[in-house]
Write a protein that holds these residues in place. Structure first.
Motif, PDB file in Angstrom:
ATOM      1  N   ILE A 240      42.525  34.782  31.264  1.00 10.49           N
ATOM      2  CA  ILE A 240      43.058  35.070  32.600  1.00 10.49           C
ATOM      3  C   ILE A 240      44.434  35.719  32.498  1.00 10.49           C
ATOM      4  O   ILE A 240      44.724  36.717  33.183  1.00 10.49           O
ATOM      5  N   ASN A 241      45.275  35.206  31.617  1.00 10.93           N
ATOM      6  CA  ASN A 241      46.620  35.778  31.450  1.00 10.93           C
ATOM      7  C   ASN A 241      46.556  37.213  30.945  1.00 10.93           C
ATOM      8  O   ASN A 241      47.297  38.089  31.409  1.00 10.93           O
ATOM      9  N   GLU A 242      45.664  37.461  29.974  1.00 12.23           N
ATOM     10  CA  GLU A 242      45.534  38.816  29.433  1.00 12.23           C
ATOM     11  C   GLU A 242      44.956  39.764  30.475  1.00 12.23           C
ATOM     12  O   GLU A 242      45.335  40.934  30.548  1.00 12.23           O
ATOM     13  N   LEU A 243      44.018  39.258  31.280  1.00 13.21           N
ATOM     14  CA  LEU A 243      43.426  40.099  32.316  1.00 13.21           C
ATOM     15  C   LEU A 243      44.455  40.446  33.385  1.00 13.21           C
ATOM     16  O   LEU A 243      44.483  41.577  33.905  1.00 13.21           O
ATOM     17  N   LYS A 244      45.321  39.525  33.698  1.00 14.33           N
ATOM     18  CA  LYS A 244      46.409  39.818  34.650  1.00 14.33           C
ATOM     19  C   LYS A 244      47.322  40.910  34.089  1.00 14.33           C
ATOM     20  O   LYS A 244      47.796  41.783  34.829  1.00 14.33           O
ATOM     21  N   TYR A 257      39.697  43.395  38.610  1.00 14.90           N
ATOM     22  CA  TYR A 257      39.761  42.327  39.615  1.00 14.90           C
ATOM     23  C   TYR A 257      38.442  41.540  39.655  1.00 14.90           C
ATOM     24  O   TYR A 257      38.442  40.316  39.788  1.00 14.90           O
ATOM     25  N   THR A 258      37.339  42.287  39.522  1.00 15.01           N
ATOM     26  CA  THR A 258      36.038  41.619  39.503  1.00 15.01           C
ATOM     27  C   THR A 258      35.947  40.652  38.331  1.00 15.01           C
ATOM     28  O   THR A 258      35.502  39.505  38.481  1.00 15.01           O
ATOM     29  N   ASN A 259      36.381  41.111  37.170  1.00 13.77           N
ATOM     30  CA  ASN A 259      36.321  40.251  35.980  1.00 13.77           C
ATOM     31  C   ASN A 259      37.217  39.023  36.134  1.00 13.77           C
ATOM     32  O   ASN A 259      36.854  37.927  35.701  1.00 13.77           O
ATOM     33  N   LEU A 260      38.383  39.227  36.744  1.00 11.93           N
ATOM     34  CA  LEU A 260      39.271  38.089  36.980  1.00 11.93           C
ATOM     35  C   LEU A 260      38.601  37.113  37.949  1.00 11.93           C
ATOM     36  O   LEU A 260      38.685  35.878  37.775  1.00 11.93           O
ATOM     37  N   GLY A 261      37.921  37.654  38.953  1.00  9.64           N
ATOM     38  CA  GLY A 261      37.181  36.804  39.872  1.00  9.64           C
ATOM     39  C   GLY A 261      36.103  36.008  39.165  1.00  9.64           C
ATOM     40  O   GLY A 261      35.912  34.810  39.428  1.00  9.64           O
ATOM     41  N   LEU A 262      35.402  36.647  38.237  1.00  6.65           N
ATOM     42  CA  LEU A 262      34.358  35.963  37.467  1.00  6.65           C
ATOM     43  C   LEU A 262      34.938  34.819  36.640  1.00  6.65           C
ATOM     44  O   LEU A 262      34.334  33.747  36.522  1.00  6.65           O
ATOM     45  N   LEU A 263      36.125  35.063  36.082  1.00  5.23           N
ATOM     46  CA  LEU A 263      36.775  34.006  35.303  1.00  5.23           C
ATOM     47  C   LEU A 263      37.149  32.827  36.191  1.00  5.23           C
ATOM     48  O   LEU A 263      36.947  31.668  35.818  1.00  5.23           O
ATOM     49  N   TYR A 264      37.677  33.123  37.362  1.00  5.60           N
ATOM     50  CA  TYR A 264      38.006  32.037  38.287  1.00  5.60           C
ATOM     51  C   TYR A 264      36.731  31.307  38.724  1.00  5.60           C
ATOM     52  O   TYR A 264      36.720  30.082  38.873  1.00  5.60           O
ATOM     53  N   ASP A 265      35.674  32.079  38.927  1.00 11.56           N
ATOM     54  CA  ASP A 265      34.381  31.474  39.274  1.00 11.56           C
ATOM     55  C   ASP A 265      33.939  30.481  38.202  1.00 11.56           C
ATOM     56  O   ASP A 265      33.473  29.386  38.508  1.00 11.56           O
ATOM     57  N   SER A 266      34.084  30.901  36.941  1.00 13.06           N
ATOM     58  CA  SER A 266      33.639  30.046  35.830  1.00 13.06           C
ATOM     59  C   SER A 266      34.438  28.749  35.753  1.00 13.06           C
ATOM     60  O   SER A 266      33.971  27.752  35.202  1.00 13.06           O
ATOM     61  N   GLN A 267      35.648  28.776  36.306  1.00 10.67           N
ATOM     62  CA  GLN A 267      36.484  27.574  36.319  1.00 10.67           C
ATOM     63  C   GLN A 267      36.416  26.853  37.667  1.00 10.67           C
ATOM     64  O   GLN A 267      37.205  25.937  37.929  1.00 10.67           O
ATOM     65  N   GLU A 268      35.461  27.310  38.503  1.00 15.85           N
ATOM     66  CA  GLU A 268      35.254  26.712  39.835  1.00 15.85           C
ATOM     67  C   GLU A 268      36.474  26.840  40.744  1.00 15.85           C
ATOM     68  O   GLU A 268      36.704  26.042  41.636  1.00 15.85           O
ATOM     69  N   GLU A 269      37.238  27.893  40.492  1.00 15.85           N
ATOM     70  CA  GLU A 269      38.373  28.237  41.359  1.00 15.85           C
ATOM     71  C   GLU A 269      37.874  29.281  42.355  1.00 15.85           C
ATOM     72  O   GLU A 269      38.233  30.464  42.314  1.00 15.85           O
ATOM     73  N   TYR A 270      37.006  28.844  43.282  1.00 17.63           N
ATOM     74  CA  TYR A 270      36.254  29.780  44.103  1.00 17.63           C
ATOM     75  C   TYR A 270      37.122  30.589  45.064  1.00 17.63           C
ATOM     76  O   TYR A 270      36.868  31.778  45.277  1.00 17.63           O
ATOM     77  N   LYS A 278      37.747  40.511  46.827  1.00 15.40           N
ATOM     78  CA  LYS A 278      38.214  41.295  47.974  1.00 15.40           C
ATOM     79  C   LYS A 278      39.132  42.426  47.529  1.00 15.40           C
ATOM     80  O   LYS A 278      39.081  43.544  48.059  1.00 15.40           O
ATOM     81  N   LYS A 279      39.967  42.151  46.535  1.00 21.25           N
ATOM     82  CA  LYS A 279      40.853  43.195  46.000  1.00 21.25           C
ATOM     83  C   LYS A 279      40.033  44.301  45.345  1.00 21.25           C
ATOM     84  O   LYS A 279      40.342  45.491  45.487  1.00 21.25           O
ATOM     85  N   ALA A 280      38.984  43.888  44.649  1.00 23.67           N
ATOM     86  CA  ALA A 280      38.117  44.878  43.999  1.00 23.67           C
ATOM     87  C   ALA A 280      37.437  45.753  45.043  1.00 23.67           C
ATOM     88  O   ALA A 280      37.383  46.986  44.907  1.00 23.67           O
ATOM     89  N   LEU A 281      36.935  45.141  46.117  1.00 23.63           N
ATOM     90  CA  LEU A 281      36.228  45.892  47.152  1.00 23.63           C
ATOM     91  C   LEU A 281      37.172  46.770  47.974  1.00 23.63           C
ATOM     92  O   LEU A 281      36.754  47.781  48.534  1.00 23.63           O
ATOM     93  N   ALA A 282      38.433  46.407  48.038  1.00 26.95           N
ATOM     94  CA  ALA A 282      39.416  47.251  48.725  1.00 26.95           C
ATOM     95  C   ALA A 282      39.592  48.569  47.979  1.00 26.95           C
ATOM     96  O   ALA A 282      39.903  49.606  48.572  1.00 26.95           O
ATOM     97  N   ILE A 283      39.387  48.520  46.664  1.00 28.06           N
ATOM     98  CA  ILE A 283      39.512  49.727  45.834  1.00 28.06           C
ATOM     99  C   ILE A 283      38.177  50.457  45.763  1.00 28.06           C
ATOM    100  O   ILE A 283      38.091  51.669  45.899  1.00 28.06           O
ATOM    101  N   ASP A 284      37.105  49.692  45.563  1.00 31.08           N
ATOM    102  CA  ASP A 284      35.758  50.260  45.446  1.00 31.08           C
ATOM    103  C   ASP A 284      34.809  49.440  46.318  1.00 31.08           C
ATOM    104  O   ASP A 284      34.312  48.393  45.896  1.00 31.08           O
ATOM    105  N   PRO A 285      34.541  49.911  47.525  1.00 29.35           N
ATOM    106  CA  PRO A 285      33.694  49.154  48.462  1.00 29.35           C
ATOM    107  C   PRO A 285      32.269  48.934  47.950  1.00 29.35           C
ATOM    108  O   PRO A 285      31.542  48.101  48.499  1.00 29.35           O
ATOM    109  N   ASN A 286      31.869  49.664  46.925  1.00 32.89           N
ATOM    110  CA  ASN A 286      30.506  49.544  46.387  1.00 32.89           C
ATOM    111  C   ASN A 286      30.451  48.761  45.075  1.00 32.89           C
ATOM    112  O   ASN A 286      29.423  48.793  44.388  1.00 32.89           O
ATOM    113  N   ASP A 287      31.539  48.089  44.728  1.00 32.87           N
ATOM    114  CA  ASP A 287      31.552  47.341  43.465  1.00 32.87           C
ATOM    115  C   ASP A 287      30.455  46.262  43.500  1.00 32.87           C
ATOM    116  O   ASP A 287      30.541  45.277  44.241  1.00 32.87           O
TER     117      ASP A 287
END
Length: 385
Positions: A240-244, A257-270, A278-287
């Protein structure tokens, strides 16, 4: 008496020096006759004797002897000394140290050293062109010993090891390249890929990716790769730190941002995960991943709410209806997200599967059957007969 003994000692030393000089000549004659084993026996003592060890001619003849062995077409001759090419090169380089530039032996040694390198390299190239990768690897490996400061032998050896699917050797050869202070980006990519995907050596992959970042600080791809490695090593906090850090370098990269979201998902930080989607979709609405993961999040929330309704007393009808409506609201939030995925690819299996499930939960059985039929049409569901 002392003077007599000193004279006798001088005569002995002089005779010994003369003998070694003669041995150099005899070694050369033996070489010319093709008696190479005898030539070695004659020349080697001269390379350690004080009066002959610092003469360019001694080392030049030694180079010729070993060079004849190394480049012979006869396997029995090459078997006299498997390291003949290395010793020949060592000898010619010694001549270059001892003789002045422009001298006969200096010039001849330069030529012979070039010819020796060319002979070994050509052997490797010919073997490669014949798809004899084993022989090519042996030749390029030999070249690297003859010319240890030339990256060519190491790089070609790495390529041959790759052809032979000896991935641990690929890493070994590239490490030799790095050791002489040459750092090709393609070399890092190969080493890290094989360590992660073929050798399962994540510790070494992490070491190499950190070195790659040191040598190519402007390339954010190595930062992303480090995140992948840390995830495989189950070091999610570090990942997470490296992805940030990667996001800081590429703030407009939706995938990060999507990958960071997946990492938070894996830690149940929903909630944190949704923030990143949401940040990812603000950049690419079709992500795709962000759309699907957000949809799954809403479906999961609806399921949790509906579970509360099922746990109510059967007489609490009004309360049941209220909680069920809340669950349906959550489920319904997933539909536009999944529809967006299908706009880009109307065969997306995950989107179709989740829409089928959501409409069934909403008791819209007509729509549920529509997506069920589509899944059957695409072969995602097999009818049992």
């Amino acid at each position: 008496m002392k003077r007599l003994m000193m004279l006798m000692l001088a005569v002995v030393i002089g005779a010994s020096a003369l003998a070694q000089n003669k041995n150099v000549n005899k070694a050369n004659i033996a070489r010319e006759k093709g008696e190479l084993a005898e030539a070695i026996a004659l020349i080697e003592p001269a390379t350690t004797f004080e009066k002959t060890m610092n003469k360019g001619r001694t080392w030049y003849i030694r180079g010729q002897i070993y060079g004849d062995i190394a480049t012979s077409e006869d396997e029995t001759i090459r078997a006299i000394d498997p390291k003949a090419s290395v010793k020949a090169a060592e000898s010619y380089r010694k001549v270059l140290e001892l003789e002045k530039e422009g001298s006969t032996y200096h010039g001849l040694s330069n030529i012979n050293l070039t010819n020796l390198n060319g002979s070994i390299m050509n052997k490797g190239v010919d073997a490669f062109n014949s798809e004899d990768y084993e022989t090519a690897l042996a030749a390029f490996s030999e070249y690297s010993e003859v010319s240890p400061k030339d990256t060519t032998g190491y790089l070609y050896s790495a390529l041959m090891a790759q052809q032979l699917e000896r991935y641990d050797e690929v890493v070994k050869w590239y490490d030799k390249v790095f050791a002489i202070d040459y750092y090709p980006k393609s070399g890092f990519n190969s080493v890290i890929y094989y360590e992660m995907n073929k050798l399962d050596d994540y510790e070494s992959a992490l070491k190499h990716v950190k070195l790659a970042q040191e040598k190519f600080p402007e390339d954010n791809n190595f930062k992303k790769t480090e995140v992948d490695i840390l995830i495989k090593m189950d070091k999610l906090d570090d990942a997470i730190n490296e992805l940030k850090a990667a996001i800081a370098a590429e703030p407009e990269n939706a995938g990060l941002y999507t990958n960071l979201g997946l990492l938070y998902d894996s830690q149940e930080e929903y909630e944190l995960a949704i923030e990143q989607y949401k940040k990812a979709l603000a950049i690419d609405p079709n992500d795709r991943f962000s759309l699907i993961n957000m949809a799954v999040y809403h479906i999961g929330r609806g399921d949790k709410v509906y579970k509360k309704a099922l746990e109510l007393d059967v007489r609490a009808v009004k309360e049941f209806d209220k909680i069920e409506a809340e669950a349906k609201s959550e489920w319904s939030k997933s539909i536009p997200l999944l529809d967006k995925v299908l706009e880009a690819d109307d065969t997306d299996e995950l989107a179709l599967q989740n829409l089928h499930a959501v409409y069934y939960k909403l008791k819209d059985f007509k729509m549920a059957k529509k997506y069920e039929d589509r899944r059957k049409e695409l072969g995602y569901i097999i009818d049992e007969e």
